[in-house]
Design an enzyme around this catalytic site. Structure first.
Site, PDB file in Angstrom:
ATOM      1  N   ALA A   8       0.803  -1.236   0.000  1.00  0.00           N
ATOM      2  CA  ALA A   8       0.000   0.000   0.000  1.00  0.00           C
ATOM      3  C   ALA A   8       0.829   1.276   0.000  1.00  0.00           C
ATOM      4  CB  ALA A   8      -0.960  -0.008   1.194  1.00  0.00           C
ATOM      5  N   SER A   9       2.118   1.184  -0.270  1.00  0.00           N
ATOM      6  CA  SER A   9       2.935   2.402  -0.223  1.00  0.00           C
ATOM      7  C   SER A   9       2.814   3.221  -1.503  1.00  0.00           C
ATOM      8  CB  SER A   9       4.402   2.046   0.038  1.00  0.00           C
ATOM      9  OG  SER A   9       4.902   1.260  -1.017  1.00  0.00           O
ATOM     10  N   ASP A  13       7.042  -9.197   3.990  1.00  0.00           N
ATOM     11  CA  ASP A  13       7.063  -9.795   2.652  1.00  0.00           C
ATOM     12  C   ASP A  13       5.862 -10.745   2.601  1.00  0.00           C
ATOM     13  OD1 ASP A  13       7.409 -11.433   0.461  1.00  0.00           O
ATOM     14  OD2 ASP A  13       9.523 -11.865   0.859  1.00  0.00           O
ATOM     15  N   VAL A  14       4.885 -10.425   1.767  1.00  0.00           N
ATOM     16  CA  VAL A  14       3.640 -11.207   1.778  1.00  0.00           C
ATOM     17  C   VAL A  14       3.821 -12.640   1.265  1.00  0.00           C
ATOM     18  CG1 VAL A  14       2.036  -9.263   1.714  1.00  0.00           C
ATOM     19  CG2 VAL A  14       2.925 -10.195  -0.441  1.00  0.00           C
ATOM     20  N   ASN A  17      -3.461  -6.742  -2.441  1.00  0.00           N
ATOM     21  CA  ASN A  17      -3.108  -5.909  -3.588  1.00  0.00           C
ATOM     22  C   ASN A  17      -1.676  -6.126  -4.073  1.00  0.00           C
ATOM     23  OD1 ASN A  17      -3.133  -3.234  -5.240  1.00  0.00           O
ATOM     24  ND2 ASN A  17      -1.467  -2.972  -3.768  1.00  0.00           N
ATOM     25  N   TYR A  44       2.432 -14.389 -14.592  1.00  0.00           N
ATOM     26  CA  TYR A  44       1.532 -13.382 -14.007  1.00  0.00           C
ATOM     27  C   TYR A  44       0.073 -13.800 -14.225  1.00  0.00           C
ATOM     28  CZ  TYR A  44      -0.440  -8.677 -13.209  1.00  0.00           C
ATOM     29  OH  TYR A  44      -1.159  -7.604 -12.745  1.00  0.00           O
ATOM     30  N   ALA A  73      -1.101 -16.806 -14.708  1.00  0.00           N
ATOM     31  CA  ALA A  73      -1.415 -17.978 -13.882  1.00  0.00           C
ATOM     32  C   ALA A  73      -1.688 -17.555 -12.444  1.00  0.00           C
ATOM     33  CB  ALA A  73      -0.260 -18.978 -13.935  1.00  0.00           C
ATOM     34  N   LYS A  96      -2.745 -14.633 -11.387  1.00  0.00           N
ATOM     35  CA  LYS A  96      -3.967 -13.824 -11.284  1.00  0.00           C
ATOM     36  C   LYS A  96      -5.217 -14.674 -11.527  1.00  0.00           C
ATOM     37  CE  LYS A  96      -2.100  -9.909 -10.180  1.00  0.00           C
ATOM     38  NZ  LYS A  96      -2.357  -9.303  -8.874  1.00  0.00           N
ATOM     39  N   ILE A 137      -4.138   0.237 -15.669  1.00  0.00           N
ATOM     40  CA  ILE A 137      -4.209   1.319 -14.687  1.00  0.00           C
ATOM     41  C   ILE A 137      -2.845   2.022 -14.656  1.00  0.00           C
ATOM     42  CG2 ILE A 137      -4.731   1.907 -12.283  1.00  0.00           C
ATOM     43  CD1 ILE A 137      -7.063   0.449 -13.722  1.00  0.00           C
TER      44      ILE A 137
HETATM   45  P1  NAD Z   1       2.813  -1.217  -8.040  1.00  0.00           P
HETATM   46  O1  NAD Z   1       4.017  -1.921  -8.530  1.00  0.00           O
HETATM   47  O2  NAD Z   1       2.850   0.260  -7.887  1.00  0.00           O
HETATM   48  O3  NAD Z   1       2.295  -1.833  -6.664  1.00  0.00           O
HETATM   49  C1  NAD Z   1       2.575  -3.113  -6.220  1.00  0.00           C
HETATM   50  C2  NAD Z   1       2.897  -3.043  -4.748  1.00  0.00           C
HETATM   51  O4  NAD Z   1       3.125  -4.359  -4.248  1.00  0.00           O
HETATM   52  C3  NAD Z   1       4.170  -2.213  -4.487  1.00  0.00           C
HETATM   53  O5  NAD Z   1       3.937  -1.314  -3.427  1.00  0.00           O
HETATM   54  C4  NAD Z   1       5.167  -3.279  -4.077  1.00  0.00           C
HETATM   55  O6  NAD Z   1       6.169  -2.806  -3.181  1.00  0.00           O
HETATM   56  C5  NAD Z   1       4.261  -4.301  -3.390  1.00  0.00           C
HETATM   57  N1  NAD Z   1       4.882  -5.601  -3.262  1.00  0.00           N
HETATM   58  C6  NAD Z   1       5.522  -6.308  -4.203  1.00  0.00           C
HETATM   59  N2  NAD Z   1       6.020  -7.449  -3.687  1.00  0.00           N
HETATM   60  C7  NAD Z   1       5.678  -7.453  -2.376  1.00  0.00           C
HETATM   61  C8  NAD Z   1       5.907  -8.356  -1.298  1.00  0.00           C
HETATM   62  N3  NAD Z   1       6.595  -9.495  -1.479  1.00  0.00           N
HETATM   63  N4  NAD Z   1       5.408  -8.051  -0.079  1.00  0.00           N
HETATM   64  C9  NAD Z   1       4.724  -6.898   0.133  1.00  0.00           C
HETATM   65  N5  NAD Z   1       4.480  -6.005  -0.859  1.00  0.00           N
HETATM   66  C10 NAD Z   1       4.953  -6.283  -2.088  1.00  0.00           C
HETATM   67  O7  NAD Z   1       1.669  -1.626  -9.058  1.00  0.00           O
HETATM   68  P2  NAD Z   1       0.079  -1.421  -9.043  1.00  0.00           P
HETATM   69  O8  NAD Z   1      -0.288  -1.203 -10.457  1.00  0.00           O
HETATM   70  O9  NAD Z   1      -0.367  -0.466  -8.010  1.00  0.00           O
HETATM   71  O10 NAD Z   1      -0.386  -2.909  -8.684  1.00  0.00           O
HETATM   72  C11 NAD Z   1      -1.212  -3.241  -7.585  1.00  0.00           C
HETATM   73  C12 NAD Z   1      -1.931  -4.546  -7.901  1.00  0.00           C
HETATM   74  O11 NAD Z   1      -2.804  -4.352  -9.013  1.00  0.00           O
HETATM   75  C13 NAD Z   1      -0.993  -5.688  -8.289  1.00  0.00           C
HETATM   76  O12 NAD Z   1      -1.453  -6.893  -7.721  1.00  0.00           O
HETATM   77  C14 NAD Z   1      -1.137  -5.738  -9.795  1.00  0.00           C
HETATM   78  O13 NAD Z   1      -0.857  -7.008 -10.300  1.00  0.00           O
HETATM   79  C15 NAD Z   1      -2.586  -5.352  -9.956  1.00  0.00           C
HETATM   80  N6  NAD Z   1      -2.932  -4.872 -11.285  1.00  0.00           N
HETATM   81  C16 NAD Z   1      -2.384  -3.723 -11.777  1.00  0.00           C
HETATM   82  C17 NAD Z   1      -2.745  -3.293 -13.057  1.00  0.00           C
HETATM   83  C18 NAD Z   1      -2.184  -2.054 -13.666  1.00  0.00           C
HETATM   84  O14 NAD Z   1      -2.492  -1.785 -14.840  1.00  0.00           O
HETATM   85  N7  NAD Z   1      -1.428  -1.235 -12.965  1.00  0.00           N
HETATM   86  C19 NAD Z   1      -3.656  -4.046 -13.813  1.00  0.00           C
HETATM   87  C20 NAD Z   1      -4.183  -5.199 -13.285  1.00  0.00           C
HETATM   88  C21 NAD Z   1      -3.820  -5.606 -12.018  1.00  0.00           C
END
Ligand code: NAD
Length: 247
Positions: free
Chosen positions: A13-14, A63-64, A90, A155, A157, A159, A188
């Site tokens: 969530a950062s 680390d999730v 997320n 990815y 698989a 999702k 997004i």
């Molecule tokens: P992002 O890369 O900004 O955010 C992902 C977050 O997950 C980051 O804050 C990262 O530090 C954190 N993260 C990664 N590995 C981690 C771990 N092991 N433990 C804890 N935190 C961890 O990207 P986003 O676009 O905000 O993506 C958020 C979610 O939405 C993701 O699951 C992504 O797959 C999904 N998503 C994004 C899009 C898009 O177009 N941006 C489309 C479909 C789905």
């Protein structure tokens, strides 16, 4: 919609979609756990912003993909904020390449971060939610988990796995008043999609009927509804936030 007094834990969530969900839930009255993996500075900024809105917020490093760290995070959430009512899974990563070049360690990393994590967090959270006989779990999948995408087998698989997992636990947990739903975002605008080339972005945009990229807030608004009392008869669903990309 009113989330006053609820506690929401949002993984990753950062920044990006996770941050938008954290801020939106806080706007609606919830206290927030900002989970992060490495960027403490960004996570603390989100916490500061939420606290300035008059809510409680804490940042927890975990680390999730590590079950022990996830269990400790859930315990800390309940110990410090007194509850856990909303879980938003997320956090996610991509390690894209064509199948022929895909390394096993990259496959494992994507599955561990995107899918094993959802198992770990959900299992830890529902232990508490089942006793409370209420809870909301919102899992962030992707349009790629539904339609597939060349170069993204791992990815996709992970999702798609989230969808099967969510439908199964939605059935298991419905009698405990725990609702489990999935959001499948399309394109997004976040750091994750920033790395795509201009040409890749153009190709994606041409497949979006609404002819624009989505914002993190487009996803957060739906997450807020799924977490709210207004959403009480909806579980096991996959809702697309993709500008009409998949119909
Ligand atoms: P992002 O890369 O900004 O955010 C992902 C977050 O997950 C980051 O804050 C990262 O530090 C954190 N993260 C990664 N590995 C981690 C771990 N092991 N433990 C804890 N935190 C961890 O990207 P986003 O676009 O905000 O993506 C958020 C979610 O939405 C993701 O699951 C992504 O797959 C999904 N998503 C994004 C899009 C898009 O177009 N941006 C489309 C479909 C789905």
């Amino acid at each position: 919609m009113d989330l006053t007094g609820k506690v929401a834990l949002i993984t990753g969530a950062s920044r990006g979609i996770g941050k938008a969900c954290a801020v939106k839930m806080a706007e609606l009255g919830a206290n927030i756990v900002v989970n992060y993996s490495s960027n403490q500075v960004l996570a603390e900024e989100v916490v500061k912003h939420i606290c300035s809105m008059g809510r409680k917020a804490i940042a927890i490093q975990a680390d999730v993909s590590d079950q022990q760290e996830v269990e400790a995070m859930v315990e800390e959430t309940i110990r410090i904020l007194g509850s856990l009512d909303i879980l938003i899974n997320n956090a996610g990563i991509t390690k894209d390449s064509l199948l022929i070049r895909m390394k096993e360690q990259d496959w494992n990393k994507v599955l561990a971060t995107n899918l094993n994590s959802v198992f770990f967090t959900t299992k830890a959270a529902v232990r508490y939610m089942m006793k409370k006989r209420q809870g909301r779990i919102i899992n962030i999948s992707s349009v790629v988990g539904i339609a597939g995408n060349a170069g993204q087998a791992s990815y996709a698989a992970s999702k798609a796995g989230i969808i099967g997992f969510s439908k199964s636990v939605a059935k298991e947990l419905a009698q405990r008043n725990i609702l489990v739903n999935v959001i499948a975002p399309g394109f997004i605008q976040t750091d994750m999609t920033e790395t795509l080339s201009a040409q890749q972005k153009e190709i994606i945009l041409s497949a979006v009927p609404l002819k624009r990229y989505g914002s993190p807030e487009d996803v957060a608004n739906l997450a807020a509804f799924l977490a709210s009392e207004e959403c009480s008869y909806l579980t096991g669903q996959v809702i697309h936030v993709d500008g009409g990309m998949n119909m």
